[in-house]
Motif scaffolding. Structure first.
Motif, PDB file in Angstrom:
ATOM      1  N   ILE A  74     -11.317   3.946  20.229  1.00 37.12           N
ATOM      2  CA  ILE A  74     -12.749   3.641  20.192  1.00 37.12           C
ATOM      3  C   ILE A  74     -13.050   2.598  19.118  1.00 37.12           C
ATOM      4  CG2 ILE A  74     -15.028   4.617  19.713  1.00 37.12           C
ATOM      5  CD1 ILE A  74     -13.999   7.239  20.955  1.00 37.12           C
ATOM      6  N   GLY A  75     -12.450   2.768  17.940  1.00 35.08           N
ATOM      7  CA  GLY A  75     -12.662   1.796  16.876  1.00 35.08           C
ATOM      8  C   GLY A  75     -12.158   0.421  17.250  1.00 35.08           C
ATOM      9  N   GLY A  76     -10.942   0.348  17.832  1.00 34.65           N
ATOM     10  CA  GLY A  76     -10.388  -0.947  18.237  1.00 34.65           C
ATOM     11  C   GLY A  76     -11.189  -1.587  19.353  1.00 34.65           C
ATOM     12  N   ALA A  77     -11.685  -0.771  20.299  1.00 30.56           N
ATOM     13  CA  ALA A  77     -12.484  -1.318  21.402  1.00 30.56           C
ATOM     14  C   ALA A  77     -13.808  -1.875  20.903  1.00 30.56           C
ATOM     15  CB  ALA A  77     -12.721  -0.229  22.445  1.00 30.56           C
ATOM     16  N   ILE A  78     -14.441  -1.151  19.994  1.00 32.83           N
ATOM     17  CA  ILE A  78     -15.723  -1.637  19.455  1.00 32.83           C
ATOM     18  C   ILE A  78     -15.527  -2.928  18.676  1.00 32.83           C
ATOM     19  CG2 ILE A  78     -17.554  -1.121  17.804  1.00 32.83           C
ATOM     20  CD1 ILE A  78     -17.307   1.818  18.614  1.00 32.83           C
ATOM     21  N   TYR A  79     -14.527  -2.954  17.794  1.00 33.50           N
ATOM     22  CA  TYR A  79     -14.317  -4.143  16.974  1.00 33.50           C
ATOM     23  C   TYR A  79     -13.836  -5.319  17.820  1.00 33.50           C
ATOM     24  CZ  TYR A  79     -12.586  -7.239  13.341  1.00 33.50           C
ATOM     25  OH  TYR A  79     -12.370  -8.337  12.538  1.00 33.50           O
ATOM     26  N   GLY A  80     -12.838  -5.067  18.686  1.00 38.99           N
ATOM     27  CA  GLY A  80     -12.330  -6.153  19.528  1.00 38.99           C
ATOM     28  C   GLY A  80     -13.396  -6.684  20.470  1.00 38.99           C
ATOM     29  N   GLY A  81     -14.195  -5.777  21.039  1.00 38.14           N
ATOM     30  CA  GLY A  81     -15.265  -6.225  21.932  1.00 38.14           C
ATOM     31  C   GLY A  81     -16.314  -7.036  21.194  1.00 38.14           C
ATOM     32  N   ALA A  82     -16.655  -6.603  19.978  1.00 39.93           N
ATOM     33  CA  ALA A  82     -17.663  -7.332  19.194  1.00 39.93           C
ATOM     34  C   ALA A  82     -17.177  -8.732  18.849  1.00 39.93           C
ATOM     35  CB  ALA A  82     -17.997  -6.548  17.925  1.00 39.93           C
ATOM     36  N   VAL A  83     -15.923  -8.858  18.434  1.00 36.44           N
ATOM     37  CA  VAL A  83     -15.369 -10.172  18.098  1.00 36.44           C
ATOM     38  C   VAL A  83     -15.349 -11.072  19.332  1.00 36.44           C
ATOM     39  CG1 VAL A  83     -13.266 -11.382  17.391  1.00 36.44           C
ATOM     40  CG2 VAL A  83     -14.012  -9.345  16.149  1.00 36.44           C
ATOM     41  N   ALA A  84     -14.919 -10.515  20.471  1.00 38.25           N
ATOM     42  CA  ALA A  84     -14.825 -11.318  21.693  1.00 38.25           C
ATOM     43  C   ALA A  84     -16.191 -11.752  22.198  1.00 38.25           C
ATOM     44  CB  ALA A  84     -14.108 -10.506  22.771  1.00 38.25           C
ATOM     45  N   ILE A  85     -17.208 -10.907  22.036  1.00 41.22           N
ATOM     46  CA  ILE A  85     -18.545 -11.232  22.528  1.00 41.22           C
ATOM     47  C   ILE A  85     -19.267 -12.198  21.589  1.00 41.22           C
ATOM     48  CG2 ILE A  85     -20.839 -10.255  22.988  1.00 41.22           C
ATOM     49  CD1 ILE A  85     -19.386  -7.720  23.971  1.00 41.22           C
ATOM     50  N   LEU A  86     -19.144 -11.981  20.295  1.00 40.59           N
ATOM     51  CA  LEU A  86     -19.932 -12.744  19.326  1.00 40.59           C
ATOM     52  C   LEU A  86     -19.339 -14.102  18.992  1.00 40.59           C
ATOM     53  CD1 LEU A  86     -20.887  -9.844  16.876  1.00 40.59           C
ATOM     54  CD2 LEU A  86     -22.297 -10.875  18.673  1.00 40.59           C
ATOM     55  N   ILE A  87     -18.037 -14.291  19.194  1.00 44.12           N
ATOM     56  CA  ILE A  87     -17.389 -15.555  18.815  1.00 44.12           C
ATOM     57  C   ILE A  87     -16.871 -16.248  20.078  1.00 44.12           C
ATOM     58  CG2 ILE A  87     -15.564 -16.629  17.455  1.00 44.12           C
ATOM     59  CD1 ILE A  87     -15.681 -14.248  15.585  1.00 44.12           C
ATOM     60  N   PRO A  88     -17.406 -17.378  20.455  1.00 46.47           N
ATOM     61  CA  PRO A  88     -16.924 -18.098  21.651  1.00 46.47           C
ATOM     62  C   PRO A  88     -15.454 -18.515  21.481  1.00 46.47           C
ATOM     63  CG  PRO A  88     -19.041 -18.968  20.890  1.00 46.47           C
ATOM     64  CD  PRO A  88     -18.536 -18.074  19.804  1.00 46.47           C
ATOM     65  N   HIS A  89     -14.687 -18.428  22.560  1.00 51.20           N
ATOM     66  CA  HIS A  89     -13.272 -18.781  22.463  1.00 51.20           C
ATOM     67  C   HIS A  89     -12.788 -19.342  23.804  1.00 51.20           C
ATOM     68  CE1 HIS A  89     -13.740 -14.500  23.509  1.00 51.20           C
ATOM     69  NE2 HIS A  89     -12.688 -14.671  24.304  1.00 51.20           N
ATOM     70  N   SER A  90     -13.413 -20.398  24.207  1.00 51.33           N
ATOM     71  CA  SER A  90     -13.067 -20.993  25.499  1.00 51.33           C
ATOM     72  C   SER A  90     -11.768 -21.795  25.435  1.00 51.33           C
ATOM     73  CB  SER A  90     -14.210 -21.897  25.979  1.00 51.33           C
ATOM     74  OG  SER A  90     -14.510 -22.883  24.981  1.00 51.33           O
ATOM     75  N   GLY A  91     -11.490 -22.414  24.301  1.00 49.53           N
ATOM     76  CA  GLY A  91     -10.277 -23.206  24.181  1.00 49.53           C
ATOM     77  C   GLY A  91      -9.114 -22.416  23.603  1.00 49.53           C
ATOM     78  N   GLU A  92      -7.911 -22.996  23.689  1.00 52.78           N
ATOM     79  CA  GLU A  92      -6.719 -22.311  23.198  1.00 52.78           C
ATOM     80  C   GLU A  92      -6.763 -22.116  21.695  1.00 52.78           C
ATOM     81  OE1 GLU A  92      -1.885 -22.995  23.070  1.00 52.78           O
ATOM     82  OE2 GLU A  92      -3.069 -23.953  24.650  1.00 52.78           O
TER      83      GLU A  92
END
Length: 379
Positions: A74-92
């Motif tokens: 749960i902790g990893g999903a919340i943190y990983g999801g927050a990072v992925a949603i809040l920080i754009p990462h379209s490029g390599e």
């Protein structure tokens, strides 16, 4: 053929705890797959893997594994999801930067608290899986938590319902194994006073005792977890574990006192009494091990008291005859330390008698018991 089948049956029965774990893991994996498929989860694989991970040797260990895995997920999903949603990462390059930001803090936390190792893995899955299935980080996080929850619940239910194994009952066998090893090592150490040491045998026994105590302490923590959850109501594990540990400490002191054989004159006088003490202590330890395994009472301690009294009497006679006055300082120190350590072990064996009686739920056997011998005098 009948004898072979009998031996195989005995071998399998001697590993009934491990066999039970194999059955539970199999049932948990099958049940997790069926449940995940019925619920339409996207990746039933994670439910199956989680059910296998949380299905442990004892209910207490399964409780801890389930708690750690769920909290980390749960902790990893919340943190990983927050990072992925809040920080754009379209490029390599952006993806690599986001990956570092997701992994580094969680890896640091896992280094401090290893029970949260799964948080790092979960964050990576939540971050990278949408790139493969064209989903969103939020969907990935929710799916991951659902899959792990299903697997954890299935694994925990199977641990409770299918051939459940309590750490509280496993402590009996683990403590008995430690007592058998202590008995064997004690015999080797006391025999070294008259014939020299077999260092290879002693190292093997000491390593075995160390591993047995590590296992025993782990089972003790699991048993107390079961007691806290009201899953077992046996005796407190603390007194038994502390007594076995004190016996190990006594063994270490005896080992230091028996580094070299006794002088030849002392060997002649003390070989017999020491052999009787060794036999009585080893027999008593093994009898207590049998009592722990079988849940029955054990013989009384008076034969050991008699053997120690005879040894103390012979030491007193040697001192009156002046045979200890000319001993070098280090030899005299080890000689008198031996008497002290044997007396200390006797006291701890008295504690063991009480502990085993509590675990066996029966008083020590008193049939034919003699009045207890007087306490041995200090050397």
């Amino acid at each position: 053929m009948r004898a072979l089948l009998k031996r195989l049956a005995l071998m399998v029965w001697s590993r009934k705890v491990e066999l039970g774990l194999g059955v539970r893991v199999t049932v948990a994996a099958m049940s997790a797959l069926a449940t995940a498929t019925a619920l339409g989860l996207k990746l039933p694989l994670w439910a199956v893997l989680t059910s296998i991970i949380v299905t442990q040797m004892s209910v207490g260990r399964s409780l801890k594994a389930t708690r750690d895995y769920l909290v980390g997920t749960i902790g990893g999903a919340i943190y990983g999801g927050a990072v992925a949603i809040l920080i754009p990462h379209s490029g390599e390059g952006a993806l690599l930067a986001v990956l570092v930001l997701a992994v580094a803090p969680l890896a640091f936390i896992a280094a401090i608290n290893p029970s949260l190792n799964v948080a790092t893995v979960t964050a990576i899955i939540v971050l990278l899986l949408p790139l493969m299935n064209h989903g969103t980080p939020l969907e990935s996080a929710i799916d991951r938590v659902l899959e792990v929850t299903v697997g954890a619940v299935i694994g925990l239910l199977v641990s409770f319902l299918v051939l459940p194994s309590r750490a509280h009952s496993q402590i009996r066998a683990s403590a008995a194994n430690a007592l058998d090893l202590i008995a064997a090592a004690l015999g080797e150490l006391l025999a070294a006073l008259t014939r020299g040491r077999d260092n290879d045998a002693l190292h093997k026994l000491q390593d075995g005792i160390g591993a047995a105590l590590v296992n025993l302490n782990g089972l003790g923590a699991e048993a107390e977890r079961e007691r806290a959850a009201h899953l077992s109501n046996g005796p407190d594990t603390g007194p038994l574990l502390r007594t076995v540990l004190r016996l190990r400490h006594d063994l270490v002191i005896i080992g230091r006192a028996t580094v070299v054989p006794l002088p030849s004159e002392l060997q002649k006088r003390l070989a017999g009494p020491l052999a009787r003490v060794s036999e009585a202590m080893a027999a008593y330890l093994r009898a207590r091990a049998v009592a722990l395994r079988g849940g029955a009472g054990a013989p009384a301690i008076w034969p050991l008291q008699v053997a120690l009294q005879a040894y103390a009497g012979e030491v007193a006679a040697l001192r009156r005859a002046g045979l200890t006055r000319g001993l070098p300082g280090d030899v005299a120190e080890r000689f008198f330390a031996l008497g002290f350590s044997l007396e200390q072990m006797r006291l701890n064996l008295k504690d063991l008698e009480r502990c085993v009686s509590e675990w066996a739920d029966a008083a020590p056997v008193v049939k034919g018991e003699k009045p207890e011998a007087p306490e041995p005098s200090e050397n």
